[in-house]
Design a protein around this motif. Sequence first.
Motif, short mmCIF file in Angstrom:
data_model
loop_
_atom_site.label_atom_id
_atom_site.label_comp_id
_atom_site.label_asym_id
_atom_site.label_seq_id
_atom_site.Cartn_x
_atom_site.Cartn_y
_atom_site.Cartn_z
N THR A 12 0.84 -1.20 0.00
CA THR A 12 0.00 0.00 0.00
C THR A 12 0.88 1.25 0.00
O THR A 12 0.88 2.04 0.93
CB THR A 12 -0.94 -0.01 1.22
N TYR A 13 1.64 1.37 -1.06
CA TYR A 13 2.50 2.56 -1.18
C TYR A 13 2.62 2.99 -2.63
O TYR A 13 2.34 2.24 -3.56
CB TYR A 13 3.89 2.31 -0.58
N SER A 31 5.23 4.00 -5.43
CA SER A 31 6.66 3.83 -5.70
C SER A 31 7.16 5.05 -6.44
O SER A 31 6.74 5.31 -7.56
CB SER A 31 6.91 2.62 -6.58
N LYS A 41 9.40 5.37 -1.04
CA LYS A 41 8.00 4.97 -0.88
C LYS A 41 7.19 6.06 -0.21
O LYS A 41 7.62 6.64 0.77
CB LYS A 41 7.91 3.71 -0.02
N GLU A 42 6.02 6.31 -0.78
CA GLU A 42 5.06 7.14 -0.06
C GLU A 42 3.96 6.19 0.41
O GLU A 42 3.21 5.65 -0.41
CB GLU A 42 4.45 8.23 -0.96
N GLU A 43 3.89 6.01 1.73
CA GLU A 43 2.88 5.09 2.26
C GLU A 43 1.51 5.73 2.07
O GLU A 43 1.33 6.93 2.29
CB GLU A 43 3.12 4.83 3.76
#
Lengths: 663, 230, 248
Positions: A631-632, A634, A647-649
């Motif tokens: 759930t991120y 890329s 990564k942006e969560e």
Amino acid sequence: MKLEANVPEGELAEKWKKYRGSMNLVAPNNKRRLDVIVVGTGLAGAAAAATLGELGYNVKCFTFHDSPRRAHSIAAQGGINAAKNYQNDGDSIYRLFYDTIKGGDYRSREANVYRLAECSTEIIDQAVAQGVPFAREYGGLLANRSFGGVQVSRTFYARGQTGQQLLLGAYSALSRQIAKGQVKMYNRHEMLDLVKVDGKARGIITRNLLTGKLDRHAAHSVVLATGGYGNVFYLSTNAMGSNVSAAWRSVKEGALFANPCYTQIHPTCIPVSGEYQSKLTLMSESLRNDGRVWVPKTVEDAQAIQRGEKRAEDLPEEDRDYYLERRYPAFGNLVPRDVASRAAKVASDEGKGVVKTGLGVYLDFAAAIERYGKSEAFAAGIHNPSSEKIRELGEAVVKSKYGNLFQMYEKITGENPYKTAMKIYPAVHYTMGGLWVDYNLQTNVPGLFALGEANFSDHGANRLGASALMQGLADGYFVIPYTIGTFLANEIRTPKISNDSPEFHDAEQRVKNRLDQLLAIGGNQSVESFHRRLGKIMWDYCGMSRNAEGLKKGRELIRALRKEFYEDVYIPGSADEFNPELEKAARVADFLELGELFAVDALDRGESCGGHFREESTENGEAKRNDAEYTYVSAWEWDDNNPVLHKEELTFENVELKTRSYK
Amino acid sequence: MRWLIDFLTSSIGKKLVMSLTGLFLISFLVVHLLGNLQLLIPDGGVKFNIYAKFMTTNPIVKFLAIGLYTGILLHTVQGILIVLGNKKAKGSKYAVSTYENGSWMSKNMGLLGLLILFFLCVHMGDFWYKMKFTDQMPMVTYDGVVMKDLYTAVYTSFSQVWIVIIYLIGLVALSLHLLHGFQSAFTTLGLRHKKYTPLIKLMGIGFSVAIPALYALIPLWVLIKEAANY
Amino acid sequence: MKLTLKVWRQKNNTAQGHFENYQVEADEHMSFLEMLDVLNQELIEKKEDPVAFEHDCREGICGACSMVINGRPHGSQAGTTTCQLHMRAFKTGDTITIEPFRANAFPVIKDLAVDRSSFDAIIQAGGYISVNTGQAPDGNAIPIEKDLASEAFDAATCIGCGACVAACPNGSAMLFTSAKINHLGKMPQGQVEHGRRVKNMVRVMDKEGFGKCSNVGACEVDCPKEISTDNIAALNRYYLGQVFGGQD
Ligand SMILES: Cc1cc2nc3c(=O)[nH]c(=O)nc-3n(C[C@H](O)[C@H](O)[C@H](O)COP(=O)(O)OP(=O)(O)OC[C@H]3O[C@@H](n4cnc5c(N)ncnc54)[C@H](O)[C@@H]3O)c2cc1C
Ligand code: HEM
Ligand code: SF4
Ligand code: FES
């Protein structure tokens, strides 16, 4: 590097309103002193340039096309979504938000998507005021149709040419600002590099495509609205000129590229007819409302059809496999795009394809013609109608619904789809990935913004039909005019940016060297041939269905091809003249790098989600998402050997993550 | 007045001049024909000559005639300017030319106009000039009034085959000019609607065939009659 | 299928152009532009200069493709752009003559590519409705009669390709200009500044060096979007109405 999404605090439904009401503004007298560069004149770019011009900024706008009106947005057919609830069928901003998040397989940012749904209604108002001739009812009010697997009717349309009409609307607004001198338009100018000064985006290097002259353009901020990168597959429904270079050059200057592997493959396109094929043509998704998809049950029949010995009509019902209806009884022919596309691939891979190349399935209107014909006959009071009469009446109904599409099909294939089943096959259509941006649509490079298909922002792993036009226009008309202020409000004391600084000269030299390098190779193969080969690798190893082994192999093949390109490409002509081959070469060179990043990203994402299908992550043959691990977003930093993942969560506070099921 | 100059120098303004003068010339063609048909009355030319005298001496007719000359002049000069301007706007021509798009007439209005102009010169030199500015005309006397015998002059003229041929060429050109011009003039004025345009087109064809044909009847009639007299 | 192509080659705007003959082997399912791709591929392999032509969407909507095929802009198939034309419209052994759009207001850039920026200038003169972003009333606030909206649409389908100008023996842009004026003028939103728009767009159209319309009708025949010359008649009417009834 920590990725800061800059989503404002507060309740989902209040975020944008509050933020808009409290953000720093730039006063009118200061706007006059601020220069903004907008690259691209598609829906996103034209809307942004026009609106920024109206606000009083000095805008310079660039397109490689000969006129802003030719941007690829012109080709969009089906329609544009908006949560107007004009049909009183329970639509709302929340519902549009929810559908978009779910459609994107829970891989997009909640706050962005909610804002998109909020802006959607204003877009329709704006377009109507500009004179966009949307379809209307007899009462004179706007008509709607339903689109792609949602339960409400919220799609506004202008026959089969919605993108054209919306773009011409934005183009007219842009033209008005050009006439006023608020926007200076540079047609046939291609951005070949981004210029950063003190870490901020301050300008671009362009090439005048008519003369080959390189120019340094400086501004306080740079906005990219340069479209998607579907042409990395060579064959796609994108216009021939669509390319990734503006975004890619920015990546080379430090911007991050998000989710490159998220590609939408559209199920209803006209199949490839031969090696010479240069692009693919989309047939609107709406056809699946009435057409039934099938292939022969046996490989023998399919081969007979491929050889031209049998036709669709020759096969009795019991020898046909209506595979979508069989596999997905609940949604049947109306399953979402990605599901329909993969099913077509499965059928063709089993050897049941119905075109010469083996890659194609039927989309058959015979049943619809018969059904409509009978009900028309009944309505007209004809009892015991002959089968000819039924056909005639039924064809008339189908014609009134899909006439222009059928005509287009006939023009391209030379076959009459009223008489014989249409043949279709999936094709690359849209790229959800793009430059990573925060809530303000600003990339990680301060002062560099990205809009429209060029950013990754709103569609997650899969885009719903009629939502790209919405996003491009929301970004251009209603988001960037505000959010650019968050950056520019701090720049009001910055004097005019000089284009004479070492940074600009270096960048110009960089571009010059690169073009000279390409021209100097003097090999033996055309740019086009490399592009085709790249496309084939992408399709075979990073296409509709992906696995780790194939992706690794694909990456190697792309690297090898890139090496070969720099050794053996041949580009006629010189850099200081009109030279379409040189233009193409620079674009293909960038695709050769992006393609590799694409494979790297697809390999990293070990789950199946939306348009990204990993054979390793399935359940009963259907895609299986893995929320626990993936759930991120890329966001990639490019490196020739080892691209770096940031990564942006993604956090979901307002929706519950569910598995999509269409069975 | 600025607006008027702007208008008259605009492409549509220039076309309006063509259309209005063209329609005016069309109306003249009818009047002129009605008068000329009197040549066919077998009265030895009495009616026709009295009519001709009236037409050359009546002050109102004289005034209208000035309008006519201005009309022809305007139409001709503007027509030639338009054709030249359009030549320039087109630049070079295609290597392959096709006749599928647009009638031949519509693309050759200038040429047809020049043929008409040539014919007009011959025609006016033959009668109008002689009638008004020379005394080469034969004379007749009706009820004691002496007048020029245009009737006889016409008969003399039209018994020469080459003159009749020039007339026929002129009239064919006129017919072709009008086959396009008649309906075109209405489009230029913006008068086009699916309800009445078919009628205009039909009238245009009828007019362009009938009027020149009736005009042509006169020299042919004379030629045949004179030939029969021998 | 074997074809002989007679292609206009012109190095740049100032150079003298000429026809060059080429042989190509095409497939009947190819589009016309794919057939030219084949030619260009061969030229590049021989290290010769490929034929320059404009194209982008290749599906008849962007208006980029522009060439005259056997004397007809976009070829002789009705309602079809060059990119939609397929080789099954030709027979083996045919000689096809390919030229650029010709008109003074469309100078040749190279080979078959011409500069159509004069069209942008016409639009900039008034081909818009003056409404800033955010000023619009609700989309349903102005009901528009369905038939009227549909007529406006017919005019709005113009792709700005310039075939009308290319087909016109006078190089006139009346079909293009009138299509835009009718698209906007037929709807209530567009009525407000209709008079100004008409006057200004015609002024710039003249200034850009297009010819005067003689009502030949060739434009309509070769317009790939089958835009009707009724639009031209209507423009004449509006223009006269504006001049003799308008404010200034
Ligand atoms: C066949 C088809 C049908 C579609 N139908 C629909 C639909 O029904 N509904 C829907 O919502 N979406 C649809 N889409 C998707 C949608 O059309 C696009 O996603 C959207 O139009 C993209 O708009 P954009 O403004 O981001 O970019 P584009 O319209 O692609 O514009 C890019 C612009 O950037 C310029 N540019 C690019 N690179 C450079 C450079 N280096 N230098 C200078 N200029 C540059 C180009 O000249 C162009 O002006 C469809 C797409 C296709 C292919
Ligand atoms: C009795 C004689 C004539 C009549 C009745 C006549 C009538 C017309 C008419 C009705 C038109 C159509 C106008 C329009 O399209 O709006 C026309 C066009 C034209 N006429 Fe004549 N005409 C006559 C003589 C001439 C002459 C002597 C010339 C000399 C050159 C001429 C040149 C033209 C040209 C060039 C056009 C086309 C203009 C354009 O459409 O761009 N005509 N004429
Ligand atoms: S009117 Fe027709 S021919 Fe002219 S530019 Fe528009 S689409 Fe092309
Ligand atoms: S290439 Fe776009 S219309 Fe032909």
